[in-house]
Design an enzyme around this catalytic site. Structure first.
Site, PDB file in Angstrom:
ATOM      1  N   LEU A  44      -4.398   5.606  -5.633  1.00 21.09           N
ATOM      2  CA  LEU A  44      -4.208   3.849  -4.797  1.00 21.09           C
ATOM      3  C   LEU A  44      -3.714   3.169  -5.552  1.00 21.09           C
ATOM      4  O   LEU A  44      -2.585   3.486  -6.489  1.00 21.09           O
ATOM      5  CB  LEU A  44      -5.707   3.550  -5.817  1.00 21.09           C
ATOM      6  CG  LEU A  44      -7.198   4.463  -4.402  1.00 21.09           C
ATOM      7  CD1 LEU A  44      -7.923   3.893  -5.120  1.00 21.09           C
ATOM      8  CD2 LEU A  44      -7.474   3.679  -3.701  1.00 21.09           C
ATOM      9  N   SER A  45      -3.727   1.726  -5.503  1.00 22.06           N
ATOM     10  CA  SER A  45      -2.786   1.188  -6.474  1.00 22.06           C
ATOM     11  C   SER A  45      -2.682   1.063  -7.748  1.00 22.06           C
ATOM     12  O   SER A  45      -1.606   0.961  -8.421  1.00 22.06           O
ATOM     13  CB  SER A  45      -2.364  -0.395  -5.946  1.00 22.06           C
ATOM     14  OG  SER A  45      -4.214  -1.398  -6.180  1.00 22.06           O
ATOM     15  N   GLU A  46      -3.582   1.413  -7.937  1.00 25.47           N
ATOM     16  CA  GLU A  46      -3.738   1.956  -9.885  1.00 25.47           C
ATOM     17  C   GLU A  46      -5.030   2.717 -10.154  1.00 25.47           C
ATOM     18  O   GLU A  46      -6.513   2.739  -9.059  1.00 25.47           O
ATOM     19  CB  GLU A  46      -4.736   0.199  -9.633  1.00 25.47           C
ATOM     20  CG  GLU A  46      -3.442  -0.144 -11.239  1.00 25.47           C
ATOM     21  CD  GLU A  46      -2.448  -1.108 -11.138  1.00 25.47           C
ATOM     22  OE1 GLU A  46      -1.482  -0.583 -11.818  1.00 25.47           O
ATOM     23  OE2 GLU A  46      -1.934  -1.693 -10.048  1.00 25.47           O
ATOM     24  N   THR A  47      -4.980   3.095 -10.822  1.00 24.71           N
ATOM     25  CA  THR A  47      -5.929   4.450 -10.867  1.00 24.71           C
ATOM     26  C   THR A  47      -6.268   3.766 -13.155  1.00 24.71           C
ATOM     27  O   THR A  47      -4.777   3.184 -13.629  1.00 24.71           O
ATOM     28  CB  THR A  47      -6.015   5.912 -11.369  1.00 24.71           C
ATOM     29  OG1 THR A  47      -5.461   6.306  -9.554  1.00 24.71           O
ATOM     30  CG2 THR A  47      -6.273   6.119 -12.228  1.00 24.71           C
ATOM     31  N   VAL A  76       1.701   0.334 -15.689  1.00 18.87           N
ATOM     32  CA  VAL A  76       1.952  -0.379 -15.652  1.00 18.87           C
ATOM     33  C   VAL A  76       1.326  -1.484 -16.881  1.00 18.87           C
ATOM     34  O   VAL A  76       0.158  -1.003 -17.424  1.00 18.87           O
ATOM     35  CB  VAL A  76       1.722  -1.307 -14.859  1.00 18.87           C
ATOM     36  CG1 VAL A  76       1.904  -1.007 -13.162  1.00 18.87           C
ATOM     37  CG2 VAL A  76      -0.003  -1.060 -13.941  1.00 18.87           C
TER      38      VAL A  76
END
Length: 288
Positions: A44-47, A76
């Site tokens: 996913l775009s972020e975990t 990030v």
């Protein structure tokens, strides 16, 4: 090893819209390399990884936790939607009893609180500065072709380039724009851009009235071609549009295919409150 994991759609109250983030609850320290492996696996775009800061901490009773965010490619420094998702897991699933949660992150302390059916994030507010077109002309062309650009700004703190399209364009133009974000990588020659925001002034009349501004966000430099709804981009957009519109309270809509809505309130301490709703769509365990 088993790690509780959840998928939460952020900045929406409807499953399968908004921006999905995976959220892991870490009872114990996790090997450094496993953070990135899990994020790549979730794809996913972020975990997000929520960790206890002290041995006696409890996901239900404690009010302060560590929080890190990983894309499938790298860690990030700030992620709004995955912070919203993390707060939703603690408030709604773990039934955390505190009115305010504090997350210790690479961007300092971030706070989240519940206000009615929204979760409000207290985020840094990032200023933008005029950007010379010549420096980024090739990148702009790769993004919007020959469309009319009304303003160009750069946020040095976040390395985001803000491209405001002409007020003559409707929201539908931004929604339908075909963007090949992969091309940004070769078109960006300065090395200073790590995220590109396209934005458009809202419409006070017509079927989409009520939103102060619209946006789309692209970050191929972080392995994310287009992010569905981006809290960190709105930490930049909020300062720009507040200046332009003379408003401190705004309603924003991110025009990705999944779409999402953000309520924005500029604070007197130089930060910004960004509020959104969430929908939990998956609960389970990572097993390895």
């Amino acid at each position: 090893m088993q790690i509780p994991i959840f998928t939460v759609d952020a900045f929406t109250n409807r499953p399968f819209s908004g921006n999905p983030a995976a959220v892991c609850l870490l009872e114990n320290d996790l090997d450094e390399d496993l953070h990135q492996k899990i994020a790549a696996e979730m794809n996913l775009s972020e975990t997000a990884f929520i960790r206890k800061l002290h041995p006696g901490d409890d996901f239900t009773k404690s009010s302060c936790f560590g929080l890190r965010w990983f894309t499938p490619a790298n860690e990030v420094p700030l992620c709004g939607h995955a912070t919203l998702a993390s707060a939703a897991v603690l408030f709604h699933i773990q039934k955390n009893t505190n009115s305010v949660l504090t997350f210790m992150t690479l961007s300092g302390e971030l706070k989240a609180r519940q206000v009615e059916d929204h979760i409000v994030l207290d985020l840094p507010l990032y200023k933008t500065y005029p950007q010379v077109l010549q420096e980024v002309e090739e990148l702009i062309k790769a993004a919007v072709g020959d469309m009319i650009v009304q303003d160009l700004r750069y946020s040095p703190d976040t390395k985001k380039l803000l491209v405001r399209l002409s007020d003559a364009y409707e929201r539908s133009v931004l929604e339908k724009l075909q963007v090949s974000a992969q091309r940004f990588l070769s078109a960006e020659k300065t090395g200073k851009v790590k995220g590109l925001i396209l934005t458009l002034k809202g419409n006070s009349s017509g079927k989409h009235k009520g939103h102060d501004f619209y946006s789309r966000y692209f970050a191929p430099w972080y392995g994310v071609l287009e992010d569905p709804v981006t809290g960190s981009a709105h930490a930049v957009l909020s300062s720009y549009w507040s200046e332009q519109l003379g408003k401190k309270e705004m309603l924003a809509f991110q025009c990705s295919r999944r779409g999402g809505e953000l309520k924005i309130s500029l604070r007197n301490d130089g930060r910004v409150d960004i509020a959104g709703q969430t929908a939990v769509v998956l609960k389970g365990n990572l097993t390895f």
